[in-house]
Design an enzyme around this catalytic site. Structure first.
Site, PDB file in Angstrom:
ATOM      1  N   TYR A   1       3.958  12.987  52.521  1.00 33.23           N
ATOM      2  CA  TYR A   1       2.702  12.944  51.760  1.00 33.23           C
ATOM      3  C   TYR A   1       2.639  14.235  50.942  1.00 33.23           C
ATOM      4  O   TYR A   1       2.521  15.318  51.524  1.00 33.23           O
ATOM      5  CB  TYR A   1       1.498  12.875  52.706  1.00 33.23           C
TER       6      TYR A   1
ATOM      7  N   LYS B   1      -4.386   2.566  57.086  1.00 33.77           N
ATOM      8  CA  LYS B   1      -5.274   1.983  58.093  1.00 33.77           C
ATOM      9  C   LYS B   1      -5.668   0.523  57.838  1.00 33.77           C
ATOM     10  O   LYS B   1      -6.198  -0.139  58.743  1.00 33.77           O
ATOM     11  CB  LYS B   1      -6.581   2.814  58.177  1.00 33.77           C
TER      12      LYS B   1
HETATM   13  C1  LIG Z   1      -1.520  -4.268  46.835  1.00 37.36           C
HETATM   14  C2  LIG Z   1      -1.933  -3.803  48.215  1.00 37.36           C
HETATM   15  C3  LIG Z   1      -1.204  -2.804  48.868  1.00 37.36           C
HETATM   16  C4  LIG Z   1      -1.584  -2.372  50.135  1.00 37.36           C
HETATM   17  N1  LIG Z   1      -0.880  -1.382  50.741  1.00 37.36           N
HETATM   18  C5  LIG Z   1      -1.260  -0.960  51.983  1.00 37.36           C
HETATM   19  C6  LIG Z   1      -0.572   0.064  52.655  1.00 37.36           C
HETATM   20  O1  LIG Z   1       0.399   0.616  52.138  1.00 37.36           O
HETATM   21  N2  LIG Z   1      -1.000   0.429  53.911  1.00 37.36           N
HETATM   22  C7  LIG Z   1      -2.084  -0.190  54.523  1.00 37.36           C
HETATM   23  O2  LIG Z   1      -2.432   0.117  55.658  1.00 37.36           O
HETATM   24  N3  LIG Z   1      -2.747  -1.154  53.890  1.00 37.36           N
HETATM   25  C8  LIG Z   1      -2.366  -1.550  52.660  1.00 37.36           C
HETATM   26  N4  LIG Z   1      -3.041  -2.525  52.049  1.00 37.36           N
HETATM   27  C9  LIG Z   1      -4.128  -3.128  52.807  1.00 37.36           C
HETATM   28  C10 LIG Z   1      -3.620  -4.182  53.801  1.00 37.36           C
HETATM   29  O3  LIG Z   1      -2.560  -4.891  53.215  1.00 37.36           O
HETATM   30  C11 LIG Z   1      -4.804  -5.061  54.149  1.00 37.36           C
HETATM   31  O4  LIG Z   1      -5.759  -4.247  54.807  1.00 37.36           O
HETATM   32  C12 LIG Z   1      -4.459  -6.268  55.024  1.00 37.36           C
HETATM   33  O5  LIG Z   1      -3.707  -7.212  54.287  1.00 37.36           O
HETATM   34  C13 LIG Z   1      -5.731  -6.936  55.540  1.00 37.36           C
HETATM   35  O6  LIG Z   1      -5.435  -8.155  56.147  1.00 37.36           O
HETATM   36  P1  LIG Z   1      -6.465  -9.351  56.069  1.00 37.36           P
HETATM   37  O7  LIG Z   1      -5.855 -10.455  56.870  1.00 37.36           O
HETATM   38  O8  LIG Z   1      -7.821  -8.880  56.424  1.00 37.36           O
HETATM   39  O9  LIG Z   1      -6.571  -9.750  54.533  1.00 37.36           O
HETATM   40  P2  LIG Z   1      -5.460 -10.306  53.535  1.00 37.36           P
HETATM   41  O10 LIG Z   1      -4.131  -9.786  53.874  1.00 37.36           O
HETATM   42  O11 LIG Z   1      -6.006 -10.086  52.170  1.00 37.36           O
HETATM   43  O12 LIG Z   1      -5.425 -11.874  53.827  1.00 37.36           O
HETATM   44  C14 LIG Z   1      -6.456 -12.737  53.404  1.00 37.36           C
HETATM   45  C15 LIG Z   1      -5.862 -14.128  53.221  1.00 37.36           C
HETATM   46  O13 LIG Z   1      -6.928 -15.021  52.903  1.00 37.36           O
HETATM   47  C16 LIG Z   1      -6.515 -15.886  51.856  1.00 37.36           C
HETATM   48  N5  LIG Z   1      -7.717 -16.353  51.160  1.00 37.36           N
HETATM   49  C17 LIG Z   1      -8.446 -15.724  50.217  1.00 37.36           C
HETATM   50  N6  LIG Z   1      -9.492 -16.477  49.844  1.00 37.36           N
HETATM   51  C18 LIG Z   1      -9.424 -17.606  50.579  1.00 37.36           C
HETATM   52  C19 LIG Z   1     -10.227 -18.772  50.652  1.00 37.36           C
HETATM   53  N7  LIG Z   1     -11.319 -18.916  49.877  1.00 37.36           N
HETATM   54  N8  LIG Z   1      -9.887 -19.746  51.497  1.00 37.36           N
HETATM   55  C20 LIG Z   1      -8.782 -19.622  52.298  1.00 37.36           C
HETATM   56  N9  LIG Z   1      -7.975 -18.533  52.264  1.00 37.36           N
HETATM   57  C21 LIG Z   1      -8.300 -17.543  51.424  1.00 37.36           C
HETATM   58  C22 LIG Z   1      -5.603 -15.014  51.005  1.00 37.36           C
HETATM   59  O14 LIG Z   1      -4.719 -15.810  50.230  1.00 37.36           O
HETATM   60  C23 LIG Z   1      -4.881 -14.192  52.055  1.00 37.36           C
HETATM   61  O15 LIG Z   1      -3.678 -14.804  52.476  1.00 37.36           O
HETATM   62  C24 LIG Z   1      -2.698  -2.952  50.771  1.00 37.36           C
HETATM   63  C25 LIG Z   1      -3.427  -3.943  50.130  1.00 37.36           C
HETATM   64  C26 LIG Z   1      -3.065  -4.356  48.848  1.00 37.36           C
HETATM   65  C27 LIG Z   1      -3.892  -5.414  48.147  1.00 37.36           C
END
Ligand SMILES: Cc1cc2nc3c(=O)[nH]c(=O)nc-3n(C[C@H](O)[C@H](O)[C@H](O)COP(=O)(O)OP(=O)(O)OC[C@H]3O[C@@H](n4cnc5c(N)ncnc54)[C@H](O)[C@@H]3O)c2cc1C
Length: 394
Positions: free
Chosen positions: A204, A300
């Site tokens: 970092y 996180k």
């Molecule tokens: C570009 C990017 C880079 C990242 N890099 C990091 C990192 O380096 N380190 C880190 O800790 N975190 C990182 N994050 C954050 C981490 O990836 C997220 O916190 C994590 O994916 C959260 O998981 P989740 O299941 O809550 O949401 P998500 O992974 O967003 O999953 C949500 C799912 O719901 C689906 N969905 C959306 N709307 C609907 C609907 N209406 N009906 C049905 N399904 C739906 C989506 O298609 C998706 O598959 C990053 C995020 C992004 C966007």
């Protein structure tokens, strides 16, 4: 057509898939609805650092085997500032905890496989998802399936695991939720590179031109980030400019040199802190990015999603097994305690390491003083280590 299940799960990200898996282990039925295809969710490159508690949950629930084989355990990270590197001994300072470098899409593959192998449903490619009657004991999810047919899922509870842009959070009436937001005046320009690791541990870097991060995904693929303008475009960053900027920001007097390689993916990540309170409404429970976002500096986001889901799975298990609803009633309060800790840590790491638009030489000196203190004081380094490796799950 109306189907019935115990828990309707919206979203097959880490939160939705892990919740479905943990419920299945307790013989609680669920249906997962996902707008994208299996190929898309398994190819979305995002996080890569799993904290100790996340690794433990995946192992204890039987989906950690490939992670333990292919992931990389790290016991420290490096803070680089004023041209010098300073190691933070995560394991030594956090009572033996460590982190695992294992990409989020690999976790997704493991969870999707476990569910589909068990013959449990994930409906991919759904559209027009609408949540109905959430404030009653008989909530429903209406949607179009992959073939375009209108369907309805009757459930006891709905888990909104559909990320920041999903439908679950906005379905909560605005008078029943409070949102806290901070948008940072910069983004992260991220690249994936074909190259061997240039370092054994993540670096970092604080620099007057802006933050840089050297991370890794595998022995042959490296993940590098550069602080950039929030409205920046990928087209503004030809390969030569990226390498020049990385070399400048990561320069040290100790002879260490970044390994270059073929850049095969470029993208820009916005930086935001966000929390909605409460994380529940009637029979809807929000988990993961649907309820909160952190800037990625503290690694996180994915870990918080896992922590939420663990609390929610336990509460649902207590309800179905012991007819106890107290843990469900306390879900938001329990989850938010960890969420706000992680929000603070992510904000602190971001504030300490990035260049802000209104930076003055005074502010720059304050950041250097903070970094110096973190690397000299055992107490302050311990704070960083125990938050980064992850506080024990409740
Ligand atoms: C570009 C990017 C880079 C990242 N890099 C990091 C990192 O380096 N380190 C880190 O800790 N975190 C990182 N994050 C954050 C981490 O990836 C997220 O916190 C994590 O994916 C959260 O998981 P989740 O299941 O809550 O949401 P998500 O992974 O967003 O999953 C949500 C799912 O719901 C689906 N969905 C959306 N709307 C609907 C609907 N209406 N009906 C049905 N399904 C739906 C989506 O298609 C998706 O598959 C990053 C995020 C992004 C966007």
């Amino acid at each position: 057509m109306i189907n019935r299940t115990q828990v309707g799960i919206v979203g097959a990200g880490p939160a939705g898939l892990l919740l479905a898996h943990l419920l299945q282990l307790e013989d609680i039925e669920s249906v997962v609805l996902e707008t994208r295809s299996r190929e898309e969710i398994e190819a979305t490159l995002r996080a890569g650092v799993l904290e100790q508690g996340t690794v433990d949950v995946l192992n204890e629930s039987g989906v950690g085997e490939r992670m333990m084989r292919e992931g990389f355990v790290h016991h420290g990270i490096v803070l680089r500032f004023a041209g010098r590197s300073h190691r933070i001994d995560l394991t030594g300072l956090s009572g033996g905890r460590s982190i695992m470098v294992y990409a989020q899409h690999e976790v997704i593959k493991d969870l999707a496989k476990a569910r589909l192998d068990a013959g449990a449903p994930i409906e991919f490619g759904v559209k027009d998802v609408t949540l109905l009657d959430l404030d009653t004991a008989a909530p429903r999810i209406r949607y179009r399936d992959g073939a375009g047919a209108l369907r309805e899922l009757a459930c006891d509870y709905v888990a909104g695991c559909d990320g920041f842009h999903g439908v679950s959070r906005p379905t909560i009436p605005s008078r029943r939720r409070t949102e806290f937001t901070r948008v940072y005046p910069f983004g992260w320009f991220g690249i994936l590179v074909e190259a061997p690791p240039a370092t054994d541990e993540l670096i970092y870097a604080h620099h007057e031109r802006g933050f840089a991060l050297v991370s890794t995904r595998s022995p042959s693929i490296q993940r590098l980030y550069l602080q950039c303008e929030p409205e920046d475009q990928v087209a503004n960053w030809p390969d030569a400019r990226i390498w020049q900027e990385l070399h400048t920001r990561l320069a040290t007097g100790d002879g260490w040199r970044l390994t270059e390689g073929r850049i095969f993916q470029k993208g820009i990540v916005a930086m935001r802190s966000f929390v909605v309170e409460p994380m529940q409404y009637g029979h809807l429970f929000l988990a993961g990015d649907a309820a909160h976002i952190v800037p990625p500096t503290g690694a996180k986001g994915l870990n918080l999603a896992v922590a939420d889901v663990r609390v929610l799975a336990r509460a649902l298990t207590a309800f179905y097994r012991d007819k106890r609803s107290d843990l469900l009633e306390q879900y938001s309060t329990t989850a938010l305690r960890r969420v706000w800790r992680a929000e603070h840590f992510s904000w602190w790491m971001t504030s300490m390491l990035h260049r802000f638009h209104d930076d003055t030489p005074f502010h720059h000196r304050l950041q250097l003083a903070e970094l110096d203190y973190v690397t000299r004081s055992r107490a302050k380094a311990t704070t960083l280590a125990e938050n980064y490796a992850g506080l024990p799950l409740d």
